[in-house]
Design a protein around this motif. Structure first.
Motif, PDB file in Angstrom:
ATOM      1  N   LYS A 139      25.648  45.757  48.336  1.00 55.79           N
ATOM      2  CA  LYS A 139      26.684  45.785  49.365  1.00 55.79           C
ATOM      3  C   LYS A 139      28.070  45.414  48.823  1.00 55.79           C
ATOM      4  O   LYS A 139      29.020  45.332  49.593  1.00 55.79           O
ATOM      5  CB  LYS A 139      26.312  44.834  50.505  1.00 55.79           C
ATOM      6  N   ILE A 140      28.167  45.168  47.523  1.00 55.76           N
ATOM      7  CA  ILE A 140      29.466  44.886  46.930  1.00 55.76           C
ATOM      8  C   ILE A 140      30.062  46.186  46.396  1.00 55.76           C
ATOM      9  O   ILE A 140      29.410  46.917  45.656  1.00 55.76           O
ATOM     10  CB  ILE A 140      29.358  43.848  45.801  1.00 55.76           C
ATOM     11  N   THR A 141      31.285  46.456  46.775  1.00 60.60           N
ATOM     12  CA  THR A 141      32.003  47.626  46.265  1.00 60.60           C
ATOM     13  C   THR A 141      33.092  47.153  45.317  1.00 60.60           C
ATOM     14  O   THR A 141      33.931  46.323  45.690  1.00 60.60           O
ATOM     15  CB  THR A 141      32.634  48.430  47.412  1.00 60.60           C
ATOM     16  N   LEU A 142      33.065  47.634  44.103  1.00 70.03           N
ATOM     17  CA  LEU A 142      34.046  47.221  43.117  1.00 70.03           C
ATOM     18  C   LEU A 142      35.364  47.946  43.352  1.00 70.03           C
ATOM     19  O   LEU A 142      35.384  49.145  43.629  1.00 70.03           O
ATOM     20  CB  LEU A 142      33.541  47.527  41.702  1.00 70.03           C
ATOM     21  N   GLN A 143      36.450  47.218  43.221  1.00 72.39           N
ATOM     22  CA  GLN A 143      37.795  47.792  43.312  1.00 72.39           C
ATOM     23  C   GLN A 143      38.316  47.978  41.893  1.00 72.39           C
ATOM     24  O   GLN A 143      39.056  47.149  41.368  1.00 72.39           O
ATOM     25  CB  GLN A 143      38.716  46.865  44.126  1.00 72.39           C
ATOM     26  N   LYS A 144      37.898  49.068  41.254  1.00 75.10           N
ATOM     27  CA  LYS A 144      38.226  49.255  39.849  1.00 75.10           C
ATOM     28  C   LYS A 144      39.636  49.805  39.664  1.00 75.10           C
ATOM     29  O   LYS A 144      40.088  50.660  40.416  1.00 75.10           O
ATOM     30  CB  LYS A 144      37.225  50.209  39.183  1.00 75.10           C
ATOM     31  N   ALA A 145      40.299  49.289  38.634  1.00 76.45           N
ATOM     32  CA  ALA A 145      41.614  49.770  38.247  1.00 76.45           C
ATOM     33  C   ALA A 145      41.827  49.401  36.789  1.00 76.45           C
ATOM     34  O   ALA A 145      41.122  48.545  36.234  1.00 76.45           O
ATOM     35  CB  ALA A 145      42.698  49.146  39.117  1.00 76.45           C
ATOM     36  N   GLU A 146      42.785  50.059  36.145  1.00 79.86           N
ATOM     37  CA  GLU A 146      43.087  49.697  34.758  1.00 79.86           C
ATOM     38  C   GLU A 146      43.727  48.316  34.733  1.00 79.86           C
ATOM     39  O   GLU A 146      44.704  48.059  35.451  1.00 79.86           O
ATOM     40  CB  GLU A 146      44.022  50.728  34.131  1.00 79.86           C
ATOM     41  N   VAL A 147      43.179  47.439  33.922  1.00 81.36           N
ATOM     42  CA  VAL A 147      43.685  46.075  33.851  1.00 81.36           C
ATOM     43  C   VAL A 147      43.629  45.605  32.406  1.00 81.36           C
ATOM     44  O   VAL A 147      42.715  45.958  31.653  1.00 81.36           O
ATOM     45  CB  VAL A 147      42.867  45.146  34.772  1.00 81.36           C
ATOM     46  N   ALA A 148      44.611  44.818  32.012  1.00 86.06           N
ATOM     47  CA  ALA A 148      44.650  44.264  30.657  1.00 86.06           C
ATOM     48  C   ALA A 148      43.644  43.131  30.544  1.00 86.06           C
ATOM     49  O   ALA A 148      43.547  42.276  31.434  1.00 86.06           O
ATOM     50  CB  ALA A 148      46.050  43.770  30.320  1.00 86.06           C
ATOM     51  N   ALA A 149      42.883  43.117  29.459  1.00 88.23           N
ATOM     52  CA  ALA A 149      41.884  42.070  29.251  1.00 88.23           C
ATOM     53  C   ALA A 149      42.530  40.687  29.269  1.00 88.23           C
ATOM     54  O   ALA A 149      41.949  39.721  29.783  1.00 88.23           O
ATOM     55  CB  ALA A 149      41.148  42.305  27.940  1.00 88.23           C
ATOM     56  N   SER A 150      43.732  40.576  28.713  1.00 81.82           N
ATOM     57  CA  SER A 150      44.406  39.271  28.663  1.00 81.82           C
ATOM     58  C   SER A 150      44.687  38.732  30.062  1.00 81.82           C
ATOM     59  O   SER A 150      44.598  37.512  30.303  1.00 81.82           O
ATOM     60  CB  SER A 150      45.708  39.384  27.874  1.00 81.82           C
TER      61      SER A 150
END
Length: 517
Positions: free
Chosen positions: A217-228
């Motif tokens: 039931k969890i939906t990920l809100q994926k986006a490009e993000v810097a690891a730092s």
């Protein structure tokens, strides 16, 4: 299923070959012996489903072999069929049955009779194997259920304990406030109650998160993000617990940007849970390390500590729900022990993996998370350049290959100031693939690298149809004549000795520009 073994015993090789031809079938292994002694050796090694014994053999005959088999605990239950020439009289049959024989077959052997009598034992043994396998599966399932039930009981006990911990000061705080304390004491009590309420909320949030993840039931809100950025968020969240334990936190980040496509909040939660675990399970004044780097097409996040460690037998179970390492419950500083199960689920949802390594009790632990990293991108120099190096025809595409990230980054800054496009690669094994995609005008290549040195990388470039004519410059700390000869032999166009200054680098790249012109 495992193979089924029949033992064929006859002193004549041609008889053994005949039996083998008649009995051959899938799943059946035929063991052949030409004497009683040889047969006994095979019986001690293999689990035999049926023994076909020739009666008349020199030395030890079939009856004597059968008597020895009945006297041995390993072979006494092996069914025996005697193979005899002509009809067996009642006396011989009586002796055969007395030694445990189940049947007699007369020579010359009739194929149908042989197969019908032996098929019974083949199918019987196959059924026994299936029953044993089902019994093992049922026992394993039962043990798994018992284990899950024990873990559930332990988890509920820990849950009750952890919920009572914040509830107790909340209850007492209300009592204190109802007595109208002085303003200073009332402020202290409110601060304490606020901390305990936040702790209670975190416990409930963990429970809800595990439930949501388990049910999808969890939906990920994926986006490009810097690891730092993700690491910084996680460290900020965990800093109070780390400081409370007087731990030293060593964070190592790459000097070059790494991006991932991920839910920033959830990956920060993953790193935060691992850091919190390290803080809770490490005695006062411990050392915790957080290392982040790129390996091929993966972002690698490593959290290690010098804490109480994990026994070897528990490392395969540590990510399971309700699992608590024996003795760790009382040594931890709070928590439900479900954090690692949640961490694993979130990592898997990001198409990553997580593993743990520990040398045992009081030897610390290391957790390694691997997530898909976004492709390394070409970084462009500013559109305007006071020196005019970025004019059309003077801008080059430079591939920099060096396992030392700081060195590569510094070279990148120089190239950027000179107005060139560049790509940094820190793993020699990725250099050729990066070159094919980037199509550089020149390669600045380190020599002393792990896995594959610069000479080998250069030779791969020279063998590639697309890259074989690319200008390749050795950029290395090795500067003897023999070193220069080695780079020439490998196919390098030029040899620069570290530290390489701007004038040297510019001179070499100007030659490339002129050659292109």
């Amino acid at each position: 299923m495992a193979p089924i073994y029949f033992l064929l015993v006859d002193d004549l090789a041609e008889n053994l070959l005949s039996l083998e031809a008649l009995l051959r079938r899938d799943g059946l292994v035929l063991l052949k012996a030409r004497s009683g002694e040889e047969a006994l050796e095979l019986l001690l090694v293999h689990d035999v489903a049926l023994a076909l014994l020739d009666v008349q053999m020199p030395g030890m005959d079939g009856f004597e072999l059968a008597e020895l088999m009945r006297g041995n605990d390993r072979t006494r239950r092996v069914p025996i069929i005697f193979v005899t020439a002509g009809s067996a009289d009642s006396q011989r049959k009586f002796r055969g049955y007395e030694t445990g024989a189940v049947d007699f077959i007369q020579k010359p052997i009739e194929t149908d009779i042989l197969r019908s009598k032996t098929n019974v034992f083949f199918e019987l043994h196959r059924q026994q194997q299936q029953i044993a396998a089902q019994r093992d599966e049922l026992e394993a399932s039962a043990e798994a259920l018992r284990h899950a039930d024990r873990n559930k009981d332990q988890f509920l006990a820990v849950l009750a304990h952890e919920l009572r911990n914040p509830l107790t000061p909340l209850r007492m705080g209300i009592d204190v406030l109802s007595g109208c304390p002085d303003p200073e004491r009332a402020a202290q009590v409110r601060d304490m109650m606020d901390r305990q309420l936040n702790h209670l909320v975190r416990l409930v949030d963990d429970l809800l998160d595990v439930s949501r993840v388990s049910q999808g039931k969890i939906t990920l809100q994926k986006a490009e993000v810097a690891a730092s950025e993700v690491v910084q968020s996680a460290v900020e969240l965990c800093r109070p617990l780390i400081d409370a334990g007087s731990h030293t936190l060593n964070v190592t980040l790459p000097s070059y940007p790494i991006s991932i496509k991920a839910d920033k909040t959830r990956i920060a939660q993953v790193i935060g849970n691992l850091l919190n675990n390290a803080a809770k399970y490490t005695p006062q004044n411990g050392v915790i390390a957080l290392d982040v780097y790129r390996e091929h097409d993966e972002l690698v996040i490593v959290v290690s500590d010098n804490g109480i460690g994990i026994p070897a037998e528990m490392q395969s179970q540590i990510f399971q729900m309700f699992t608590q390492v024996e003795g760790h419950v009382h040594r931890a500083k709070g928590g439900l022990g479900i954090g690692l199960a949640l961490v694993k689920q979130l990592v898997l949802m990001h198409e990553g993996s997580i593993s743990v390594q520990s040398d045992g009790i009081d030897r610390g632990a290391t957790f390694t998370v691997r997530l898909p990293a976004m492709p390394e991108e070409v970084r462009h120099a500013p559109s305007s350049d006071p020196h005019g190096e970025n004019e059309p025809g003077r801008r080059l595409r430079i591939l920099v290959v060096d396992d030392n990230a700081d060195v590569a980054e510094t070279v990148g800054w120089l190239l950027e100031d000179m107005g060139h496009d560049f790509l940094l690669v820190h793993d020699s094994r990725s250099a050729l693939e990066a070159g094919r995609e980037f199509r550089p005008d020149a390669v600045l290549l380190d020599i002393g690298m792990p896995y594959m040195d610069g000479h080998a990388v250069c030779r791969l470039f020279r063998q590639d149809d697309v890259l074989k004519d690319t200008v390749i410059v050795a950029q290395t700390g090795w500067g003897q004549e023999t070193d220069r000869a080695a780079t020439t032999d490998a196919g390098f166009d030029c040899h620069l000795v570290k530290p390489v200054g701007l004038p040297e680098l510019k001179r070499v790249l100007d030659l490339v520009i002129n050659e292109k012109a």
